[in-house]
Design an enzyme around this catalytic site. Structure first.
Site, PDB file in Angstrom:
ATOM      1  N   ARG A 189       9.065  -0.737 -24.156  1.00  0.00           N
ATOM      2  CA  ARG A 189       8.087  -1.105 -23.131  1.00  0.00           C
ATOM      3  C   ARG A 189       6.696  -0.581 -23.493  1.00  0.00           C
ATOM      4  NH1 ARG A 189      11.641  -3.905 -21.948  1.00  0.00           N
ATOM      5  NH2 ARG A 189      12.593  -4.324 -19.917  1.00  0.00           N
ATOM      6  N   GLU A 227       7.137  -8.976 -17.113  1.00  0.00           N
ATOM      7  CA  GLU A 227       8.518  -9.479 -17.097  1.00  0.00           C
ATOM      8  C   GLU A 227       8.551 -11.000 -17.230  1.00  0.00           C
ATOM      9  OE1 GLU A 227      11.891  -8.032 -16.659  1.00  0.00           O
ATOM     10  OE2 GLU A 227      10.676  -6.557 -17.701  1.00  0.00           O
ATOM     11  N   SER A 243       3.482  -9.955 -13.536  1.00  0.00           N
ATOM     12  CA  SER A 243       4.217  -8.979 -14.338  1.00  0.00           C
ATOM     13  C   SER A 243       4.498  -9.447 -15.766  1.00  0.00           C
ATOM     14  CB  SER A 243       5.544  -8.698 -13.629  1.00  0.00           C
ATOM     15  OG  SER A 243       6.421  -7.998 -14.472  1.00  0.00           O
ATOM     16  N   ILE A 298       0.828  -1.226   0.000  1.00  0.00           N
ATOM     17  CA  ILE A 298       0.000   0.000   0.000  1.00  0.00           C
ATOM     18  C   ILE A 298       0.859   1.271   0.000  1.00  0.00           C
ATOM     19  CG2 ILE A 298      -0.242   0.127   2.547  1.00  0.00           C
ATOM     20  CD1 ILE A 298      -3.220   0.959   1.988  1.00  0.00           C
ATOM     21  N   TYR A 322      13.918 -11.491 -10.541  1.00  0.00           N
ATOM     22  CA  TYR A 322      12.579 -10.939 -10.277  1.00  0.00           C
ATOM     23  C   TYR A 322      11.528 -11.687 -11.096  1.00  0.00           C
ATOM     24  CZ  TYR A 322       8.635  -7.667 -10.800  1.00  0.00           C
ATOM     25  OH  TYR A 322       7.377  -7.114 -10.855  1.00  0.00           O
TER      26      TYR A 322
HETATM   27  P1  NAP Z   1       6.628  -0.352  -5.696  1.00  0.00           P
HETATM   28  O1  NAP Z   1       6.303   1.102  -5.855  1.00  0.00           O
HETATM   29  O2  NAP Z   1       8.054  -0.767  -5.672  1.00  0.00           O
HETATM   30  O3  NAP Z   1       5.912  -0.840  -4.351  1.00  0.00           O
HETATM   31  C1  NAP Z   1       6.222  -2.075  -3.789  1.00  0.00           C
HETATM   32  C2  NAP Z   1       5.510  -2.187  -2.467  1.00  0.00           C
HETATM   33  O4  NAP Z   1       5.858  -3.459  -1.874  1.00  0.00           O
HETATM   34  C3  NAP Z   1       5.908  -1.118  -1.430  1.00  0.00           C
HETATM   35  O5  NAP Z   1       4.788  -0.764  -0.673  1.00  0.00           O
HETATM   36  C4  NAP Z   1       6.915  -1.864  -0.575  1.00  0.00           C
HETATM   37  O6  NAP Z   1       7.037  -1.349   0.732  1.00  0.00           O
HETATM   38  C5  NAP Z   1       6.267  -3.228  -0.542  1.00  0.00           C
HETATM   39  N1  NAP Z   1       7.184  -4.285  -0.120  1.00  0.00           N
HETATM   40  C6  NAP Z   1       8.449  -4.508  -0.537  1.00  0.00           C
HETATM   41  N2  NAP Z   1       8.976  -5.552   0.105  1.00  0.00           N
HETATM   42  C7  NAP Z   1       8.034  -6.002   0.963  1.00  0.00           C
HETATM   43  C8  NAP Z   1       7.993  -7.027   1.934  1.00  0.00           C
HETATM   44  N3  NAP Z   1       9.050  -7.797   2.172  1.00  0.00           N
HETATM   45  N4  NAP Z   1       6.853  -7.213   2.638  1.00  0.00           N
HETATM   46  C9  NAP Z   1       5.782  -6.400   2.422  1.00  0.00           C
HETATM   47  N5  NAP Z   1       5.760  -5.393   1.532  1.00  0.00           N
HETATM   48  C10 NAP Z   1       6.878  -5.194   0.818  1.00  0.00           C
HETATM   49  O7  NAP Z   1       5.928  -1.209  -6.827  1.00  0.00           O
HETATM   50  P2  NAP Z   1       4.665  -0.867  -7.746  1.00  0.00           P
HETATM   51  O8  NAP Z   1       5.133  -0.237  -8.989  1.00  0.00           O
HETATM   52  O9  NAP Z   1       3.632  -0.179  -6.913  1.00  0.00           O
HETATM   53  O10 NAP Z   1       4.172  -2.334  -8.124  1.00  0.00           O
HETATM   54  C11 NAP Z   1       3.210  -3.000  -7.325  1.00  0.00           C
HETATM   55  C12 NAP Z   1       3.249  -4.500  -7.614  1.00  0.00           C
HETATM   56  O11 NAP Z   1       3.010  -4.730  -9.002  1.00  0.00           O
HETATM   57  C13 NAP Z   1       4.568  -5.192  -7.319  1.00  0.00           C
HETATM   58  O12 NAP Z   1       4.284  -6.495  -6.886  1.00  0.00           O
HETATM   59  C14 NAP Z   1       5.266  -5.261  -8.664  1.00  0.00           C
HETATM   60  O13 NAP Z   1       6.177  -6.334  -8.700  1.00  0.00           O
HETATM   61  C15 NAP Z   1       4.068  -5.480  -9.561  1.00  0.00           C
HETATM   62  N6  NAP Z   1       4.200  -4.997 -10.931  1.00  0.00           N
HETATM   63  C16 NAP Z   1       4.556  -3.700 -11.144  1.00  0.00           C
HETATM   64  C17 NAP Z   1       4.614  -3.213 -12.433  1.00  0.00           C
HETATM   65  C18 NAP Z   1       4.961  -1.772 -12.717  1.00  0.00           C
HETATM   66  O14 NAP Z   1       5.306  -1.466 -13.862  1.00  0.00           O
HETATM   67  N7  NAP Z   1       4.851  -0.881 -11.748  1.00  0.00           N
HETATM   68  C19 NAP Z   1       4.297  -4.064 -13.504  1.00  0.00           C
HETATM   69  C20 NAP Z   1       3.937  -5.385 -13.234  1.00  0.00           C
HETATM   70  C21 NAP Z   1       3.873  -5.838 -11.936  1.00  0.00           C
HETATM   71  P3  NAP Z   1       8.021  -0.107   1.056  1.00  0.00           P
HETATM   72  O15 NAP Z   1       7.247   1.122   0.670  1.00  0.00           O
HETATM   73  O16 NAP Z   1       8.250  -0.255   2.504  1.00  0.00           O
HETATM   74  O17 NAP Z   1       9.251  -0.277   0.210  1.00  0.00           O
HETATM   75  O1  F7E Z   2      13.317  -0.391 -16.874  1.00  0.00           O
HETATM   76  C1  F7E Z   2      15.906   0.296 -19.338  1.00  0.00           C
HETATM   77  C2  F7E Z   2      15.970  -1.012 -18.596  1.00  0.00           C
HETATM   78  O2  F7E Z   2      13.492  -0.316 -14.394  1.00  0.00           O
HETATM   79  C3  F7E Z   2      12.679  -0.311 -18.129  1.00  0.00           C
HETATM   80  C4  F7E Z   2       9.025  -2.853 -12.802  1.00  0.00           C
HETATM   81  O3  F7E Z   2       7.931  -2.106 -12.359  1.00  0.00           O
HETATM   82  O4  F7E Z   2       8.133  -3.080 -15.024  1.00  0.00           O
HETATM   83  C5  F7E Z   2       9.236  -2.599 -14.288  1.00  0.00           C
HETATM   84  O5  F7E Z   2      10.422  -3.259 -14.673  1.00  0.00           O
HETATM   85  C6  F7E Z   2      13.722  -0.451 -19.234  1.00  0.00           C
HETATM   86  C7  F7E Z   2      14.663  -1.648 -19.032  1.00  0.00           C
HETATM   87  O6  F7E Z   2      11.376  -1.147 -15.514  1.00  0.00           O
HETATM   88  C8  F7E Z   2      17.767   2.730 -17.418  1.00  0.00           C
HETATM   89  O7  F7E Z   2      17.128  -1.753 -18.963  1.00  0.00           O
HETATM   90  C9  F7E Z   2      17.624   2.108 -19.484  1.00  0.00           C
HETATM   91  O8  F7E Z   2      14.832  -2.302 -20.261  1.00  0.00           O
HETATM   92  O9  F7E Z   2      11.870   1.242 -15.574  1.00  0.00           O
HETATM   93  P1  F7E Z   2      12.543  -0.079 -15.513  1.00  0.00           P
HETATM   94  P2  F7E Z   2      11.362  -2.722 -15.828  1.00  0.00           P
HETATM   95  O10 F7E Z   2      12.679  -3.342 -15.663  1.00  0.00           O
HETATM   96  O11 F7E Z   2      10.694  -2.873 -17.150  1.00  0.00           O
HETATM   97  C10 F7E Z   2       7.884  -4.484 -14.899  1.00  0.00           C
HETATM   98  C11 F7E Z   2       6.680  -4.833 -15.731  1.00  0.00           C
HETATM   99  C12 F7E Z   2       7.794  -4.918 -13.486  1.00  0.00           C
HETATM  100  O12 F7E Z   2       7.079  -5.869 -13.158  1.00  0.00           O
HETATM  101  C13 F7E Z   2       8.775  -4.342 -12.537  1.00  0.00           C
HETATM  102  O13 F7E Z   2       8.317  -4.465 -11.192  1.00  0.00           O
HETATM  103  O14 F7E Z   2      14.546   0.697 -19.208  1.00  0.00           O
HETATM  104  N1  F7E Z   2      16.750   1.360 -18.785  1.00  0.00           N
HETATM  105  N2  F7E Z   2      18.258   2.960 -18.666  1.00  0.00           N
HETATM  106  C14 F7E Z   2      16.810   1.721 -17.500  1.00  0.00           C
HETATM  107  N3  F7E Z   2      16.135   1.284 -16.421  1.00  0.00           N
HETATM  108  C15 F7E Z   2      16.398   1.867 -15.225  1.00  0.00           C
HETATM  109  N4  F7E Z   2      15.725   1.480 -14.124  1.00  0.00           N
HETATM  110  N5  F7E Z   2      17.345   2.845 -15.100  1.00  0.00           N
HETATM  111  C16 F7E Z   2      18.056   3.311 -16.167  1.00  0.00           C
HETATM  112  O15 F7E Z   2      18.888   4.197 -16.027  1.00  0.00           O
END
Ligand code: NAP
Ligand code: F7E
Length: 333
Positions: free
Chosen positions: A216, A127, A125, A10, A148
């Protein structure tokens, strides 16, 4: 009767939007919060005083705290908690698996043992698709490319298994990348909007990025949160891709952001291999036809309105930072 929902994650980006939406719908919301050495509730401070929101300490690595949440016998349990950074998962692979995969089994077990009628949603995800070429949809083969993603694949299968074995209402929202002004600063979109707006105001000179060619499918986190509610409220449990269906490269994202600020990205962006990953996911673009046709999901945001909102929020942050900096300079003079 008031419906109840538990949310792990949350305090994170998407969990905060989900909490807002559920509170607007009149839900009692229980949020799992981990203990940290400094306050990390910025994303939910604006809803903190809502009497229907209660925060409970716990952790996905701690079964007893999860079982404690299930004692509330919630109608819904949204599992958004995770070590969500792909690159960081190469540095902490065992921890990432424990929280992102075993943590899901802990929740499913707690549901099975204490509240089997609770509906469960897993934040899966894109991913998981890894090197499977786009467009990716529900039946595309998983080929994870990071610790991951490996953990998310294990969690995905655990959800399907508990659905089949124990008849739990357990669904996967297979979300593609989603962003917002609340996105963590080390994810690429936010890193770009934050740096570009700081550069615009003279607070930063350069932006160092990794692989500019990665592509992406970027949505708004609020749209993804509303898809999650539709999935958990469906007539039956199932797995759904949540995606915009539009693909852009990191290079294009940077170009658009700098361009909207009247800057040429080539003058500021440099590549630093430190940000490269041991194995990369080259191209993700989701086909969310199933979600759109069966559950009627339609995103509110376009790619352009998402980028605009992120720029405008980071510009405001940079302006505040500049005023603070200028005032400190005046005091020192
Ligand atoms: P986020 O901003 O990194 O938030 C992650 C949340 O998980 C935070 O509240 C964090 O708490 C909590 N958390 C981390 N480790 C934990 C643990 N050991 N026990 C309980 N809570 C924990 O991620 P988000 O972007 O909101 O994504 C939400 C979910 O969707 C995640 O599961 C992520 O893998 C998944 N997801 C994200 C994306 C995306 O593009 N954003 C896409 C696909 C799937 P703290 O605030 O204390 O760090
Ligand atoms: O990277 C490239 C990097 O870290 C996107 C998470 O929310 O979405 C997220 O994962 C792309 C990658 O997101 C930098 O190599 C280049 O190809 O923003 P990102 P992610 O890895 O796609 C998925 C769906 C999830 O589930 C995950 O939780 O961007 N890239 N330059 C970079 N990435 C980062 N972080 N930083 C750079 O400087």
């Amino acid at each position: 009767m008031t419906k109840t929902a538990c949310i792990t994650g949350i305090t994170g980006q998407t969990g905060s939007y989900l909490a807002e939406l559920l509170l607007q719908k009149g839900y009692q919301v229980y949020g799992l919060k981990r203990r940290s050495s400094s306050l990390n509730t910025d994303r939910i401070d604006h809803i903190y005083s809502n009497p229907n929101l209660k925060l409970v300490y716990g952790d996905l690595s701690d079964y007893s705290s999860l079982a404690g949440l299930l004692k509330f016998k919630p109608d819904y349990f949204f599992n958004l908690g995770a070590q969500s950074h792909v690159k960081v998962s190469f540095d902490v692979p065992e921890y990432s698996f424990d929280v992102d995969a075993t943590g899901v089994i802990r929740v499913l077990e707690a549901i099975r043992q204490h509240s089997p009628t609770t509906r469960f949603l897993q934040a899966s995800s894109s991913e998981m698709f890894g090197s499977s070429p786009p467009p990716q949809k529900e039946d595309t083969i998983f080929h994870p490319r990071s610790p991951y993603a490996v953990a998310k694949v294990a969690a995905y299968h655990a959800v399907v298994n508990y659905r089949e074995a124990f008849d739990l209402f357990a669904s996967n929202a297979i979300s593609f990348n989603h962003e917002s002004p609340r996105r963590g600063e080390t994810f690429v979109t936010r890193k770009i909007t934050q740096a570009a707006t700081r550069i615009k105001l003279g607070l930063q000179d350069k932006l160092y990025l990794g692989n500019l060619e990665a592509k992406r499918d970027w949505s708004h986190a609020k749209d993804v949160a509303s898809a999650m509610i539709k999935i958990i409220e469906a007539d039956s449990p199932d797995d759904f891709v949540v995606a915009s269906g539009e693909m852009h490269s990191v290079r294009e994202f940077a170009e658009v952001v700098f361009d909207k600020l009247g800057l040429n990205w080539k003058d500021y962006v440099k590549v630093d291999p430190i940000y490269f990953r041991p194995s990369e996911v080259d191209a993700l673009c989701g086909d969310s036809t199933k979600l759109r046709t069966t559950l009627g999901w339609k995103p509110e945001y376009t790619f352009s309105s998402l980028v605009d909102e992120m720029i405008s929020s980071d510009l405001e942050n940079a302006q505040k930072e500049k005023i603070l900096k200028d005032n400190v300079c005046k005091v020192k003079q």
